[in-house]
Design an enzyme around this catalytic site. Sequence first.
Site, short mmCIF file in Angstrom:
data_model
loop_
_atom_site.label_atom_id
_atom_site.label_comp_id
_atom_site.label_asym_id
_atom_site.label_seq_id
_atom_site.Cartn_x
_atom_site.Cartn_y
_atom_site.Cartn_z
N ASP A 70 1.59 0.38 -10.40
CA ASP A 70 1.88 0.23 -8.97
C ASP A 70 2.81 -0.95 -8.74
O ASP A 70 3.59 -1.29 -9.64
CB ASP A 70 0.56 0.08 -8.20
CG ASP A 70 0.60 0.78 -6.84
OD1 ASP A 70 1.31 0.28 -5.95
OD2 ASP A 70 -0.08 1.80 -6.68
N HIS A 108 0.89 -2.69 -1.86
CA HIS A 108 0.34 -1.40 -2.26
C HIS A 108 -0.62 -1.50 -3.46
O HIS A 108 -1.72 -0.95 -3.43
CB HIS A 108 1.49 -0.45 -2.58
CG HIS A 108 1.13 0.99 -2.55
ND1 HIS A 108 0.77 1.69 -3.68
CD2 HIS A 108 1.10 1.88 -1.53
CE1 HIS A 108 0.53 2.95 -3.36
NE2 HIS A 108 0.72 3.10 -2.06
N ASN A 229 1.92 12.67 0.71
CA ASN A 229 1.57 12.83 2.13
C ASN A 229 2.65 13.58 2.89
O ASN A 229 3.84 13.32 2.71
CB ASN A 229 1.38 11.45 2.76
CG ASN A 229 0.52 10.54 1.91
OD1 ASN A 229 -0.55 10.93 1.48
ND2 ASN A 229 1.01 9.34 1.68
N SER A 294 -2.60 7.73 -1.66
CA SER A 294 -2.61 6.52 -2.49
C SER A 294 -4.00 5.89 -2.50
O SER A 294 -4.41 5.30 -3.50
CB SER A 294 -1.62 5.49 -1.94
OG SER A 294 -0.33 5.73 -2.41
#
Length: 473
Positions: A70, A108, A229, A294
């Site tokens: 990430d 994130h 998404n 996520s």
Amino acid sequence: MTRATARLSRTVSALLSAVLAGGIAASAVATAPAAQADTWRDKEYWLKEAGITKAWEVSKGANVKVAVIDSGVDGNHPDLKGVVAGGHDVSGAGAADGEKSIGAKPEHGTLVATMLAGRGHQPAKKASASAKPVPSGTATASKAMPDGIMGVAPEAQILSVSTWLGSANPGGKSDQDQIPEAVRWAVDNGAKVINISLGSTSPEWPQSWDAAFLYAEQKDVVIVAAAGNRVGGNVQVGAPATIPGVLTVAGLDRSGQASTDSSSQGISIGVAAPAEKLAGGLPGGSYAEWAGTSGATPIVSGVAALIRSKWPAMSAKQVINRIVSTAKDEGTPGKDPLYGFGVLNAEAALKDDVAETKTNPLGSIADWIRVHRRGNLATPAPEPTAPAHTAQPTLPKATVPVAVPPSQLDSALPAAVVIGFGALFIAIIAAGAVQLRRAYRASGGASGGASGGGVEEPETGAVTRVDPADRPS
């Protein structure tokens, strides 16, 4: 540029433009001071509703390393103290230990890590002038649940692999290079589960990724990836969640139904988990509400860690099979493109009897490469080392015949001898025939002309006939 190369470039561009599957987190972040952490702890509805608190009766993820590929994980967050066991940067722009928050959405990675393996923290003690000492021997209240975010696998450890995604990388390395390097590093450094909360708008992936995902499959590592998404442009599941063998996670809304915004759809989806009204930690020690697959992905990765902790010898394909086969069927009966095999049920995944499987229910990257790449793998993954007890082949080794000199029967001399003897035989027959003819003629002349006189030849007794023209008159 060939069509295949151009298409690959478009795939990579899609990855760069929509690479963080929690795309709506950035617009939904609402920070709060650490002092309010207990209220954030109360927001984790999924711990109970997904059966995670019941699964903790069996396992909490001890002795399992989960790699978070990430934007970097802040290991100094209060809820991640002692959680990050190592890390690496593959972007060229982060810290060597992978703990610097980088990229288009630097928060994130920490959001993901706290939901996966956060341990909360003890609330600060407040001094009170009016507080009275507790008499000796008086029973005290039991230890309270820690404040902050409690992850799904609170005893697991995190390996932070930082990548720069979502915008131009000052380190110069593209996602096409970063993703396979990150996967390989995670495998080589002991990760039993890899969490990839990243997505794209393309189902295709660069061929350069094949070898890395094959390597993880060969090394028996569970890879969990976000479906993406709709609100971020992912109407259909995109890579790397389309890679065979990867456990792809779809998103649910607060009512437990497929989320309209915080999910996508596709045949590669394995299971669905909560993806709306999520809570997680931010770099620096604060918290945020966010949404997206996520956040659903680390919930499932955490359950995979619980299983691998409980059964260390269990294969990756069986871990995935446990999760999908115990999921609660939802939507169209059976596997469908919105829920996959169903809604995550962590308690059942840890407690139910599940039949052994010999194959990954979500496929195999090795089989896919064999069929679709036709053996054209740019960087082949090393073959697993054969166990010492593996039986060796018993077939004899192939040998090359030894050359031998030609037989004299194959030479030209015997043929000449045969021909010579044949010619001699014919000559003898011919000479005999001539002699017989002469004898025949001589025999005829003696019987018809005795008065004419003749001379008897010696030894043979034959009579030589004299032609009348030669006779005197």
